[in-house]
Design a protein around this motif. Structure first.
Motif, PDB file in Angstrom:
ATOM      1  N   LYS A  87    -128.703 -16.457 -61.161  1.00  0.00           N
ATOM      2  CA  LYS A  87    -129.259 -16.717 -59.825  1.00  0.00           C
ATOM      3  C   LYS A  87    -128.483 -17.846 -59.144  1.00  0.00           C
ATOM      4  N   PHE A  88    -128.194 -18.901 -59.900  1.00  0.00           N
ATOM      5  CA  PHE A  88    -127.439 -20.037 -59.351  1.00  0.00           C
ATOM      6  C   PHE A  88    -126.065 -19.587 -58.870  1.00  0.00           C
ATOM      7  N   LEU A  89    -125.375 -18.800 -59.688  1.00  0.00           N
ATOM      8  CA  LEU A  89    -124.029 -18.356 -59.333  1.00  0.00           C
ATOM      9  C   LEU A  89    -124.051 -17.439 -58.119  1.00  0.00           C
ATOM     10  N   LYS A  90    -125.019 -16.539 -58.056  1.00  0.00           N
ATOM     11  CA  LYS A  90    -125.091 -15.620 -56.919  1.00  0.00           C
ATOM     12  C   LYS A  90    -125.428 -16.346 -55.624  1.00  0.00           C
ATOM     13  N   GLU A  91    -126.092 -17.487 -55.744  1.00  0.00           N
ATOM     14  CA  GLU A  91    -126.421 -18.277 -54.557  1.00  0.00           C
ATOM     15  C   GLU A  91    -125.241 -19.126 -54.091  1.00  0.00           C
ATOM     16  N   ASN A  92    -124.306 -19.413 -54.988  1.00  0.00           N
ATOM     17  CA  ASN A  92    -123.231 -20.354 -54.676  1.00  0.00           C
ATOM     18  C   ASN A  92    -121.830 -19.756 -54.653  1.00  0.00           C
ATOM     19  N   TRP A  93    -121.668 -18.515 -55.056  1.00  0.00           N
ATOM     20  CA  TRP A  93    -120.363 -17.855 -55.037  1.00  0.00           C
ATOM     21  C   TRP A  93    -120.349 -16.738 -54.014  1.00  0.00           C
ATOM     22  N   PRO A  94    -119.245 -16.483 -53.361  1.00  0.00           N
ATOM     23  CA  PRO A  94    -117.996 -17.253 -53.412  1.00  0.00           C
ATOM     24  C   PRO A  94    -118.221 -18.657 -52.865  1.00  0.00           C
ATOM     25  N   GLY A  95    -117.525 -19.630 -53.462  1.00  0.00           N
ATOM     26  CA  GLY A  95    -117.720 -20.997 -53.031  1.00  0.00           C
ATOM     27  C   GLY A  95    -116.907 -21.990 -53.826  1.00  0.00           C
ATOM     28  N   LYS A  96    -117.179 -23.270 -53.580  1.00  0.00           N
ATOM     29  CA  LYS A  96    -116.368 -24.348 -54.133  1.00  0.00           C
ATOM     30  C   LYS A  96    -116.994 -24.972 -55.376  1.00  0.00           C
ATOM     31  N   ILE A  97    -117.600 -24.114 -56.197  1.00  0.00           N
ATOM     32  CA  ILE A  97    -118.212 -24.575 -57.445  1.00  0.00           C
ATOM     33  C   ILE A  97    -117.560 -23.856 -58.621  1.00  0.00           C
ATOM     34  N   THR A  98    -117.065 -24.640 -59.574  1.00  0.00           N
ATOM     35  CA  THR A  98    -116.519 -24.095 -60.815  1.00  0.00           C
ATOM     36  C   THR A  98    -117.585 -24.199 -61.890  1.00  0.00           C
ATOM     37  N   ALA A  99    -117.877 -23.088 -62.546  1.00  0.00           N
ATOM     38  CA  ALA A  99    -118.925 -23.044 -63.563  1.00  0.00           C
ATOM     39  C   ALA A  99    -118.316 -22.998 -64.960  1.00  0.00           C
ATOM     40  N   VAL A 100    -118.766 -23.891 -65.820  1.00  0.00           N
ATOM     41  CA  VAL A 100    -118.373 -23.852 -67.229  1.00  0.00           C
ATOM     42  C   VAL A 100    -119.419 -23.039 -67.968  1.00  0.00           C
ATOM     43  N   LEU A 101    -118.979 -21.954 -68.586  1.00  0.00           N
ATOM     44  CA  LEU A 101    -119.871 -20.990 -69.234  1.00  0.00           C
ATOM     45  C   LEU A 101    -119.397 -20.698 -70.651  1.00  0.00           C
ATOM     46  N   PRO A 102    -120.291 -20.186 -71.508  1.00  0.00           N
ATOM     47  CA  PRO A 102    -119.843 -19.774 -72.840  1.00  0.00           C
ATOM     48  C   PRO A 102    -118.830 -18.638 -72.739  1.00  0.00           C
ATOM     49  N   LEU A 103    -117.783 -18.720 -73.520  1.00  0.00           N
ATOM     50  CA  LEU A 103    -116.776 -17.659 -73.554  1.00  0.00           C
ATOM     51  C   LEU A 103    -117.387 -16.410 -74.174  1.00  0.00           C
ATOM     52  N   ARG A 104    -117.161 -15.286 -73.563  1.00  0.00           N
ATOM     53  CA  ARG A 104    -117.701 -14.032 -74.089  1.00  0.00           C
ATOM     54  C   ARG A 104    -117.032 -13.702 -75.408  1.00  0.00           C
ATOM     55  N   ALA A 105    -117.818 -13.301 -76.390  1.00  0.00           N
ATOM     56  CA  ALA A 105    -117.279 -12.939 -77.697  1.00  0.00           C
ATOM     57  C   ALA A 105    -116.261 -11.818 -77.541  1.00  0.00           C
ATOM     58  N   GLY A 106    -115.081 -12.013 -78.098  1.00  0.00           N
ATOM     59  CA  GLY A 106    -114.034 -11.007 -78.029  1.00  0.00           C
ATOM     60  C   GLY A 106    -113.159 -11.115 -76.804  1.00  0.00           C
ATOM     61  N   ALA A 107    -113.520 -12.002 -75.860  1.00  0.00           N
ATOM     62  CA  ALA A 107    -112.710 -12.131 -74.649  1.00  0.00           C
ATOM     63  C   ALA A 107    -111.367 -12.768 -74.973  1.00  0.00           C
ATOM     64  N   GLY A 108    -111.403 -13.820 -75.797  1.00  0.00           N
ATOM     65  CA  GLY A 108    -110.168 -14.465 -76.243  1.00  0.00           C
ATOM     66  C   GLY A 108    -109.308 -14.862 -75.064  1.00  0.00           C
ATOM     67  N   GLY A 109    -108.032 -14.631 -75.185  1.00  0.00           N
ATOM     68  CA  GLY A 109    -107.124 -14.963 -74.098  1.00  0.00           C
ATOM     69  C   GLY A 109    -106.470 -16.298 -74.305  1.00  0.00           C
ATOM     70  N   TYR A 110    -105.241 -16.399 -73.904  1.00  0.00           N
ATOM     71  CA  TYR A 110    -104.478 -17.621 -74.123  1.00  0.00           C
ATOM     72  C   TYR A 110    -105.010 -18.786 -73.299  1.00  0.00           C
ATOM     73  N   ILE A 111    -105.653 -18.464 -72.192  1.00  0.00           N
ATOM     74  CA  ILE A 111    -106.078 -19.519 -71.292  1.00  0.00           C
ATOM     75  C   ILE A 111    -107.164 -20.395 -71.897  1.00  0.00           C
ATOM     76  N   CYS A 112    -107.929 -19.882 -72.806  1.00  0.00           N
ATOM     77  CA  CYS A 112    -109.054 -20.625 -73.354  1.00  0.00           C
ATOM     78  C   CYS A 112    -109.071 -20.537 -74.877  1.00  0.00           C
ATOM     79  N   SER A 113    -107.910 -20.394 -75.488  1.00  0.00           N
ATOM     80  CA  SER A 113    -107.835 -20.150 -76.928  1.00  0.00           C
ATOM     81  C   SER A 113    -108.335 -21.306 -77.767  1.00  0.00           C
ATOM     82  N   LEU A 114    -108.373 -22.524 -77.191  1.00  0.00           N
ATOM     83  CA  LEU A 114    -108.828 -23.688 -77.947  1.00  0.00           C
ATOM     84  C   LEU A 114    -110.269 -24.053 -77.608  1.00  0.00           C
ATOM     85  N   LYS A 115    -110.929 -23.235 -76.834  1.00  0.00           N
ATOM     86  CA  LYS A 115    -112.265 -23.554 -76.359  1.00  0.00           C
ATOM     87  C   LYS A 115    -113.255 -22.447 -76.692  1.00  0.00           C
ATOM     88  N   GLU A 116    -114.541 -22.818 -76.726  1.00  0.00           N
ATOM     89  CA  GLU A 116    -115.604 -21.825 -76.833  1.00  0.00           C
ATOM     90  C   GLU A 116    -116.274 -21.625 -75.479  1.00  0.00           C
TER      91      GLU A 116
END
Length: 206
Positions: A87-116
């Protein structure tokens, strides 16, 4: 360092084709966003991510944020199942807020390889959203500056900062000077209530 002028932050078919060619080849594009100029690169390409780190001189342990163009794209890389978070994201996106969220299992990717977790934003920029849709996947959403230096809104300063750098962006989309803006506000949405990690362009308190 190639340059293309984008009037009124709009890109024609030829420009869009060139942007996507660079992104698909692992290149980096400096582009105007709804806040400051930013670096766009394929979020799932190791070569592209490494180049962004090299251009910025950014510490590798600091994962790069990601731009998306839809909630379907969000659900592929992050866990936003909590109804309050969604609900928060749908109220604020598109917009100037960056959300830190849990990485989806299996998403992986080099961009966030050291993070959960993963930092995600849907910018309020017709140009950036069109680029992401045309490219077909998430791109990096980090500011186009040397790490530790001021973010860039003036095109002359952006070009000057990188024209003689050892590693440069492949393409600069020149939209002229942008309105003065702070970077996005960063909010931790891995729990509830949200936690403000960086006050930026949007003032929020919890």
């Amino acid at each position: 360092m190639e340059q293309i002028t984008v009037k009124n932050q709009l890109a024609n078919k030829i420009t869009m084709k060139r942007i996507c060619e660079i992104l698909r080849s692992g290149g980096v594009v400096a582009a105007p966003t709804d806040t400051v100029y930013g670096f766009l690169a394929d979020a799932g390409n190791e070569k592209a991510i490494n180049k962004v780190f090299e251009i910025k001189g950014r510490p590798r342990e600091k994962a790069l944020p990601v731009f998306i163009s839809s909630f379907d794209m969000l659900f592929k890389i992050a866990n936003a199942a909590d109804s309050r978070v969604l609900k928060f994201l749908k109220e604020n996106w598109p917009g100037k807020i960056t959300a830190v969220l849990p990485l989806r299992a299996g998403a992986g990717g080099y961009i966030c390889s050291l993070k959960e977790t993963i930092a995600v934003r849907m910018p309020d920029s017709a140009l950036i959203l069109k680029i992401i849709r045309s490219f077909g996947g998430p791109v990096t959403g980090t500011s186009a500056n040397i790490s530790g230096r001021p973010e860039q809104t003036k095109i002359k300063n952006l070009i000057k900062e990188f024209e003689r750098a050892p590693t440069r962006p492949d393409l600069v989309l020149n939209a002229g000077d942008l309105p003065r803006s702070r970077p996005s506000t960063v909010i931790d949405l891995t729990g509830w209530p949200p936690k403000i990690l960086r006050q930026g362009a949007v003032n929020i308190s919890y």
